[in-house]
Design an enzyme around this catalytic site. Sequence first.
Site, PDB file in Angstrom:
ATOM      1  CE1 TYR A   1      -3.271  -2.745   0.067  1.00 35.57           C
ATOM      2  CE2 TYR A   1      -3.814  -2.191   2.326  1.00 35.57           C
ATOM      3  CZ  TYR A   1      -4.035  -2.955   1.194  1.00 35.57           C
ATOM      4  OH  TYR A   1      -5.030  -3.904   1.197  1.00 35.57           O
TER       5      TYR A   1
ATOM      6  CE  LYS B   1       1.291 -17.634  -2.018  1.00 35.37           C
ATOM      7  NZ  LYS B   1       0.611 -18.915  -1.950  1.00 35.37           N
TER       8      LYS B   1
ATOM      9  CG  ASP C   1      -1.936 -19.976  -0.173  1.00 38.60           C
ATOM     10  OD1 ASP C   1      -1.207 -19.816   0.827  1.00 38.60           O
ATOM     11  OD2 ASP C   1      -1.572 -20.641  -1.168  1.00 38.60           O
TER      12      ASP C   1
ATOM     13  CG  ASP D   1      -7.398  -4.407   3.722  1.00 34.77           C
ATOM     14  OD1 ASP D   1      -8.470  -4.410   4.342  1.00 34.77           O
ATOM     15  OD2 ASP D   1      -7.172  -3.652   2.764  1.00 34.77           O
TER      16      ASP D   1
ATOM     17  CG  ASP E   1     -12.886  -6.695   5.302  1.00 36.29           C
ATOM     18  OD1 ASP E   1     -12.450  -6.041   6.272  1.00 36.29           O
ATOM     19  OD2 ASP E   1     -13.501  -6.188   4.355  1.00 36.29           O
TER      20      ASP E   1
END
Length: 353
Positions: A138, A188, A220, A244, A248
């Site tokens: 970001y 990852k 994942d 993020d 959620d």
Amino acid sequence: MKLAVLPGDGIGPEIVAQAVKVLNVLKSEGVAIEMETAPIGGAGYDAAGDPLPEATLKLAREADAVLLGAVGGPQYDALDRPLRPERGLLRIRKELNLFANLRPALLYPELAGASSLKPEVVSGLDIMIVRELTGDVYFGQPRGIEIRNGERVGFNTMLYSESEVRRVAHVAFGIAMKRSKKLCSVEKANVLECSELWKTVMIEVSKDYPEVELSHMYVDNAAMQMIKWPKQFDTMVTGNIFGDILSDAASMLSGSIGMLPSASLDEHNKGMYEPIHGSAPDIAGKNLANPLATILSVAMMYRYTFADIATADRIENAVKKVIAQGYRTGDIWTEGTHKVSCSEMGDAVVKAM
Ligand code: NAD
């Protein structure tokens, strides 16, 4: 206590008004709370042509804590990127150096039916996700959209320095120490060098916390495990983009995104407190939003910035009580419970206090 109150856009003003009612209860009992309101996001753009007006940033810098609603709305989607509401939010996090984002996902037993997962999978759920908030893809440079070989390419940079990983690691290990001493680091590392460094630094920092059992999981797999058997997790720590998305997903485990508060802290526990959801333009202005995530954010403010555990517990217990009494906004309503508006839910919490 000096609070900067930044309602923002969409449902922001409605839900923040309910949290302010809770603060006013404390104020009426003699707690010295000074609140000042300022625009941010689309409201900042409308008022001063900037999603983070200078005066708002100054107020936030001078405050002990910041209470934020949400930003964004379709009317701002066509603006240049630096002027968009979400950019104001990213900037205030960066300017205040709020690098550690704490997102609890907790299931109130009475809301087990509101989760889209089976009650036995989610009942008793209590996860704390620690998300790094000021680095990663970001913020990494370079970023942009440009023409290469005659076509448009879009690019961002996933980047973490070891000091950025180390400081959020210390926050996460510290929280794990106060919970069940289990920390799962999500990355990852099988394909990303940035994640490889993340994992290495996590292992280095773990030497300072021998009592904490550190585990590692690829993002994942973590997404899959979170839906399959979320109760295997206690404290999780992850980077900005993975956090993020995972937080959620975690919100749905607990019934509704409207239930989840968050804290974003700097190294001195100064914090910005906000619900994890957005400005919900589809229900804005209709008095339908669930204000509990924002009210629970005030409880987190007392817990983390003001270290006033009794008041934090009192607010959380009031929320538990209204849920047990059957009060529900539309997002968590199920057959046989009592549907209320945003402001009625705020009133119920005040009464329960
Ligand atoms: P959203 O979180 O605003 O809404 C997703 C869904 O959840 C909608 O159906 C909405 O009605 C519902 N919802 C959200 N909060 C609720 C609440 N308190 N009570 C009841 N229902 C609730 O996400 P979105 O629709 O993807 O984004 C809308 C806008 O919000 C966009 O402009 C986006 O950029 C912005 N956004 C802001 C933040 C933030 O301010 N922290 C976070 C996410 C999205």
